[in-house]
Design an enzyme around this catalytic site. Structure first.
Site, PDB file in Angstrom:
ATOM      1  N   VAL A 296       0.842  -1.201   0.000  1.00 12.14           N
ATOM      2  CA  VAL A 296       0.000   0.000   0.000  1.00 12.14           C
ATOM      3  C   VAL A 296       0.876   1.250   0.000  1.00 12.14           C
ATOM      4  O   VAL A 296       1.820   1.354   0.799  1.00 12.14           O
ATOM      5  CB  VAL A 296      -0.948   0.019   1.220  1.00 12.14           C
ATOM      6  CG1 VAL A 296      -1.779   1.295   1.241  1.00 12.14           C
ATOM      7  CG2 VAL A 296      -1.863  -1.207   1.198  1.00 12.14           C
TER       8      VAL A 296
ATOM      9  N   ASP B 103     -12.538 -11.132   7.039  1.00 13.14           N
ATOM     10  CA  ASP B 103     -11.206 -10.946   7.620  1.00 13.14           C
ATOM     11  C   ASP B 103     -11.226  -9.722   8.536  1.00 13.14           C
ATOM     12  O   ASP B 103     -10.402  -8.823   8.416  1.00 13.14           O
ATOM     13  CB  ASP B 103     -10.177 -10.779   6.497  1.00 13.14           C
ATOM     14  CG  ASP B 103      -8.745 -10.955   6.977  1.00 13.14           C
ATOM     15  OD1 ASP B 103      -8.545 -11.547   8.062  1.00 13.14           O
ATOM     16  OD2 ASP B 103      -7.818 -10.513   6.271  1.00 13.14           O
TER      17      ASP B 103
END
Length: 524
Positions: free
Chosen positions: A138, A290
């Site tokens: 990221v 998740d």
């Protein structure tokens, strides 16, 4: 068809697990005598430091050595305690998915290849990565919008990860096939299908357009829901290898002190989190699978923001009704109804006695009613339920196991925020509302509407069904009169496949023998 490379990769996996002491950490009590003997023989080959390390550390070291594909496999198996056992699932769920950063140049090349535009045109500023996992990393970036400049998060696929996963997947299929053939007790768990689910899940996760679509779907589902949202997707800057989304300025839910310092009501956050998850599950049939604390933020307005939708779960109408009736049956102590739901859904084979199954359900439910509400875990309840169903030959239901695992995680986060969290009280408004709408009079109306739609579709398809039935009848009559015959190309293909299978089998034996010789030379 397994290639020699798959056998070499399998040997490497086995060697790493032995060297890092993971094999030694396997519980011996349930192993057959031959497996116990093999485990004893392998003990000298483990590293000295591995023999004294914590089991979780051994597993983390082994997975790190094996690479990104096995990190992803570990994450997937953490959602399947029915396959690896509750203890190993717990260990795998704590694996740190932190990999080395890859260069900015490679990230920019992936972005430009995916979107067909230069990075300088897409972003005003593209900064160094702040987090890297097995599949992607990221980057913070700045984009220009009609309202001015805006900070975004850019997730970019790791170069070469797809090919590496495909190579490693071959060895995973080989392990699953051997397990299904030779370990009788594992057949109920359908290891080949589990591996196929891993393949499908990871391929979806490696196409970042699909993660963006999941974020978009859950945003649409939760529009107007109190206290929960997901980041907004920038579709102009999203493709197969890159997804750009809103940057979230907030406090991670794992940072309890930070949440308290920011003035957030932790008890309210705990209630909102579990209610949001149950809405997604029961109302929408689509949930974030998740939801560990690292993927949950609280923004300055007090909204819970869930990120990283790479893993998502779906439940059909039957599964949602099944879940709600089970929870309601336990609450009302109607254990026969809980048993009936299992049989009606086809989850327990019909040759079993329903009264005996209800008795087993009672053994789970009765101890719960003597405990304070805040100590009762809904996730633990479902775990015990699945353990009992194993005694009655209930086959693995991946969607239900993923739901149970996610519920355990979400409930755990809520208890971190509020140690005296009352799961049942928090869940009651959502579950009761869903039960009123779907298990009461409204259910009959809904079922009638669904039945009418199905009847209309069947009527529309009737001419086509009749034509195909007539053709099938003619084919069966022809076969009964002339026999079943293969054409020349089919017969030739079967012969070639059989010959190829025999060659690969012989080659595999030679490969295994050579690997054993290599290990023996290395040891000596």
């Amino acid at each position: 068809m397994s290639t020699p490379g798959a056998y070499f990769r399998l040997a490497k996996v086995g060697w790493v697990l032995v060297r890092e002491g993971v094999v030694l950490a396997l519980p011996s009590e349930d192993l057959p005598a031959t497996a116990k003997f093999a485990k004893a023989l392998l003990k000298p080959f483990a590293r000295n430091r591995a023999k004294h390390a914590d089991r979780r550390d051994r597993l983390a070291t082994a997975v790190e050595r094996l690479g990104p594909s096995y990190v992803k496999m570990g994450q997937f198996l953490a959602t399947r305690p029915d396959v690896v056992g509750a203890d190993f699932a717990e260990d795998l769920s704590r694996l740190q998915d932190r990999m080395a950063f890859f260069p900015n140049a490679a990230a920019k090349a992936n972005i430009e290849g995916s979107l067909g535009r230069p990075v300088s045109e897409l972003y005003v500023e593209f900064r160094d990565p702040i987090a890297a996992a097995s599949i992607a990393q990221v980057h913070p970036a700045i984009v220009r919008t009609p309202m001015g400049q805006k900070k975004v998060a850019v997730k970019v696929i790791r170069p070469g990860v797809r090919q590496r996963f495909q190579n490693d997947l071959e060895a995973m299929y080989l392990i699953a096939d051997l397990q299904q053939r030779f370990v009788r007790s594992a057949r109920r768990l359908r290891p080949v299908e589990v591996t196929r689910a891993l393949e499908q899940t990871t391929k979806i996760e490696m196409d970042l357009r699909l993660e963006a679509a999941a974020l978009s779907e859950i945003a649409e589902n939760t529009k107007g829901d109190p206290g929960f949202r997901v980041p907004e997707v920038d579709w102009e800057r999203t493709g197969r290898d890159v997804v750009t989304m809103e940057w979230i300025d907030g406090v991670k839910m794992s940072d309890v002190a930070g949440l308290r310092a920011a003035g957030h009501d932790l008890d309210a956050l705990a209630d909102t989190l579990i209610q949001s998850f149950l809405r997604h599950t029961l109302r929408d049939g689509f949930f974030h699978a998740d939801m560990h604390p690292g993927n949950l933020f609280v923004d300055p307005q007090g909204m819970i923001v869930a990120v990283d939708m790479g893993i998502a779960g779906r439940l059909g109408k039957k599964e949602r009704r099944f879940l709600a009736e089970i929870l309601y049956g336990f609450i009302t102590r109607d254990y026969m109804r809980v048993a009936e739901v299992h049989f009606e859904a086809g989850y327990v084979p019909g040759h079993h006695d329903i009264a005996s199954f209800a008795q087993a359900i009672r053994a789970i439910g009765e101890p719960i009613h003597g405990q304070p509400a805040e100590t009762i875990s809904m996730g633990k309840l479902l775990t015990l339920l699945f353990e009992v169903t194993e005694l009655f030959d209930m086959e693995t239901r991946p969607e239900l196991v993923m739901l149970q695992k996610t519920m355990v995680v979400v409930e755990g986060v809520s208890r971190i925020l509020n140690p005296r969290f009352n799961m049942w009280k928090a869940a009651d408004p959502v579950v009761s509302s869903w039960i009123r709408d779907n298990l009461g009079p409204k259910r009959i109306v809904t079922d009638m509407k669904d039945g009418l739609k199905a009847a209309i579709k069947l009527a529309e398809a009737a001419p086509e069904i009749a034509a195909k039935t007539e053709k099938l009848h003619a084919d069966l009559v022809y076969m009964s009169e002339h026999g079943l015959r293969f054409d020349a190309s089919t017969a030739e293909a079967i012969g070639k496949a059989e010959a190829r299978h025999t060659r690969w089998g012989r080659l595999a034996l030679w490969v295994i023998a050579l690997v054993l010789v290599y290990i023996a030379i290395r040891i000596s």
